[in-house]
Design an enzyme around this catalytic site. Structure first.
Site, PDB file in Angstrom:
ATOM      1  N   GLU A  15       0.781  -1.182  -0.064  1.00 24.43           N
ATOM      2  CA  GLU A  15       0.011  -0.144   0.029  1.00 24.43           C
ATOM      3  C   GLU A  15       0.774   1.214  -0.077  1.00 24.43           C
ATOM      4  O   GLU A  15       0.505   2.284   0.552  1.00 24.43           O
ATOM      5  CB  GLU A  15      -0.980  -0.038   1.396  1.00 24.43           C
ATOM      6  CG  GLU A  15      -1.859  -0.949   1.137  1.00 24.43           C
ATOM      7  CD  GLU A  15      -3.082  -0.990   2.228  1.00 24.43           C
ATOM      8  OE1 GLU A  15      -4.127  -1.190   1.960  1.00 24.43           O
ATOM      9  OE2 GLU A  15      -2.456  -0.932   3.566  1.00 24.43           O
TER      10      GLU A  15
HETATM   11  C1  ACM Z   1      -2.255  -5.471   3.958  1.00 18.75           C
HETATM   12  O1  ACM Z   1      -3.210  -5.712   4.374  1.00 18.75           O
HETATM   13  N1  ACM Z   1      -2.128  -4.171   3.691  1.00 18.75           N
HETATM   14  C2  ACM Z   1      -0.955  -6.157   3.808  1.00 18.75           C
END
Ligand code: ACM
Length: 671
Positions: A327
């Site tokens: 992310e």
């Molecule tokens: C995640 O759940 N951002 C690895």
């Protein structure tokens, strides 16, 4: 082994729906066999019982690791605590001279707490005694857990039923990730969950230690990281070692995650020079994906990372090391002129390539420390070396792609227990489904999976009830044969293991009672219990869709008392289906009794709420439940009532929870 009926793979046959009759009276009289979780590879059921009395002792022979002796001693304490027998042995020690032995554990060699270590065991119970044989103490400890699950009682006392069990795991990587960063989890939380993991034969703790909301480990070379990034809530290095040792004593590997370059705000509070844009930075208090990102162009970033990783490598002996990598949206990279210039100069086309550049600079650091890099599936980029491991979370396809490209991988997509989905959803997710498009070699690189306990919406009080008992279903998926997939049977066995897990100090059941007392403002909680057992917290991140939560918000309200599998809702749904199929008068009476309880509950809950303002937000839901119950009652009585508005209202989320009985009522109305 003696015994009239020797039935191969009995437990597997049971959950596949073979009737008890065909398996004979042995199983009817020995329900413990059908409660085992994870289901063992092979169970041979004999006749007879080995009785446990206050002469029961344990002997260890062979060449185990030293951890076997305290493990056998813990087994004894769990046995005497459950049976109430005053067993004579204080500790199980090497070379003890015991005249009569109730359980002999024979181990060939010391186990290494490493990926792929031998974990099989053979357990045999005869009327004369119990024997566990294993190549390593890791296997023997699994055998002890199975044996405790076999403990049974009759009018003469406690016993183990005669049997012969051969068992080994399907996957070598059976993990639980705990996020100690968003909500800090003190040592005892980690320890009791390690005990729970061992009870269901899980063998990896993935410890998520840094986030936007907290930097949770002591770093001696750069102390501002934890001093300024943690609000004082961090693990000292001695505490980290204590957890690694505690886990190792239970055959569990521990490997850390330091999530970079995103999810890294807390690093920047003490070390803004690591950031892509000038600070100052503060610890993040909200939940979501945030922009602060490490600067891949600066040497100081790699210097600090190397120092942190070096200190941590000395604490975590495991060969795997998780660098996160998820992310990262790169917004601060886009905004930083010097980063844009750096990319241009080096022909780095986009942020993905820039993140690859960053990851590739970490590889020699980890190589030097003898560590293999693990990262979330975002790190799977062209030209990454294949000695890294891909942790698949966004979909199973990344795991398949990784395996095809020569990478090893583990699966967490489908095992996100923070999404508050029912255990059945996770249970049926298989890392290697029969139709997966991978050849044998590629399959062998899929090591297993991990349940992920992200901690935005869990606290010390609620974390156990989010992990357990659902994680036992995931543990079974990763341990047992692929053919073990009967959902109803899994739920039946979860009810049993939930009670046994509680003995280890896990709070998934008992904290709920405390939380209800607090929420109700007194000892009387039954009306709240009635409501809580038919609601589930909003799922899949809808709980925070209005962004109302902060890290310091109260997680003490109805959605926190509620769990992912609303007990009474599940029971009611099954009852309705049985009634619709068979039309039995007894089922109809049971449905009526349940509906009457719900119909009367609102008045009682309103009285509780009169003295407990915290409870009042739940009242519209309890009213909706009452109206729904009355609608169903009138339908049972053959009266037609206008239903659309009532059903619609009952489907509306209230106070961050949803009623789980609307579908069943609708089925009833359609009869
Ligand atoms: C995640 O759940 N951002 C690895």
């Amino acid at each position: 082994m003696k015994g009239k009926r020797l039935l191969k793979t009995v437990a597997v046959a049971l959950v596949m729906g073979v009737s008890y009759i065909s398996l004979g009276s042995v199983l009817e009289s020995e329900p413990a066999f059908s409660n085992l979780i994870p289901v063992p590879r092979e169970v041979l059921v004999g006749e007879g019982r080995f009785r446990i009395d206050d002469t029961f002792t344990v002997k260890v022979s062979g060449e185990p690791d030293e951890r076997m002796y305290p493990a056998a001693s813990r087994f004894l304490r769990r046995l005497d605590q459950r049976t109430g027998l005053f067993l004579p042995q204080d500790y199980v020690e090497k070379g003890e001279n015991l005249s009569e032995v109730g359980l002999e554990i024979v181990v060939e060699r010391p186990g290494q707490v490493n990926l792929g270590e031998e974990e099989s065991y053979h357990l045999s119970v005869t009327a004369a005694g119990v024997r566990i044989e294993a190549e390593t103490d890791l296997g023997a400890m699994h055998g002890l857990e199975t044996l405790l699950q076999l403990l049974s009682a009759d009018d003469r006392g406690y016993y183990f039923p005669v049997s012969s069990i051969s068992d080994m795991p399907r996957f070598p990587w059976r993990g639980l990730m705990i996020d100690s960063a968003r909500h800090f989890m003190p040592l005892d939380v980690i320890k009791r969950n390690l005990d729970g993991m061992a009870a269901v034969k899980m063998n990896v703790l993935h410890w998520h230690l840094t986030e936007d909301q907290g930097f949770r480990v002591e770093v001696k070379s750069y102390p501002k990281l934890h001093e300024m990034g943690s609000d004082g809530m961090f693990y000292t290095q001695d505490q980290l070692k204590e957890i690694v040792a505690y886990a190792s004593d239970r055959g569990i590997r521990v490997y850390p995650e330091f999530d970079v370059p995103g999810h890294a705000t807390a690093w920047l509070v003490g070390h803004p020079e690591m950031a892509s844009l000038p600070g100052p930075y503060e610890i993040e208090r909200g939940w979501g994906i945030f922009d602060p990102t490490l600067d891949p162009t600066k040497d100081v970033v790699y210097e600090i990372l190397e120092a942190v990783f070096t200190e941590m490598a000395a604490i975590f002996p495991d060969e795997y090391f998780h660098i996160g990598g998820d992310e990262n949206e790169g917004h601060h990279w886009d905004k930083a002129d010097h980063i844009q210039a750096f990319m241009k100069e080096r022909g780095i086309a986009d942020n993905h390539q820039l993140q690859s550049y960053f990851n590739k600079r970490l590889i020699p650091i980890l190589d030097e420390l003898g560590k293999k890099m693990v990262g979330w599936d975002e790190i799977l980029q062209p030209d990454m070396p294949t000695n890294i491991m891909i942790h698949s979370w966004r979909g199973q396809d990344s795991m398949v792609a990784a395996a095809k490209a020569g990478y090893s991988s583990i699966l967490s997509n489908g095992y996100y227990i923070d999404l508050m989905q029912p255990a059945s959803d996770h249970y049926l997710v298989d890392p290697l489904p029969a139709d997966i498009d991978l050849n044998e070699d590629q399959r062998s690189r899929v090591y297993g999976g991990e349940a992920t306990m992200w901690s935005e919406h869990v606290t010390v009080e609620t974390i156990d009830s989010r992990i357990w008992p659902r994680t036992a279903a995931i543990a079974e998926r990763l341990w047992s044969d692929q053919s073990v997939d009967d959902v109803e049977d899994m739920y039946r066995r979860l009810d049993t293991i939930a009670l046994q897990l509680e003995e280890l100090g896990l709070t998934h059941l008992k904290n709920r009672a405390m939380m209800m007392r607090r929420l109700a403002g007194g000892y009387e909680t039954e009306p709240l219990r009635v409501l809580a057992d038919v609601v589930e917290p909003l799922k899949i991140y809808r709980r925070n869709s209005d962004l109302s939560y902060r890290s310091y918000s109260p997680y003490t309200l109805l959605p926190d008392v509620a769990v992912a599998d609303a007990k009474d809702a599940r029971r009611f749904g099954a009852l309705v289906d049985q009634y619709l199929e068979m039309g039995g008068a007894e089922d109809k009476a049971a449905i009526r009794a349940q509906l009457e309880e719900w119909s009367e509950n609102h008045t009682a809950l309103s009285q509780l709420a009169a003295r407990s303002p915290a409870l009042r937000e739940a009242l519209p839901l309890s009213e909706a439940l009452r109206d729904l119950a009355e609608l169903a009652l009138s339908s049972l009585d053959g009266e037609a009532t206008e239903s659309a508005a009532i059903l619609e209202r009952a489907r509306e989320p209230v106070a961050k929870v949803e009623l789980q009985v609307v579908d069943a009522v609708e089925r009833l109305l359609a009869k």
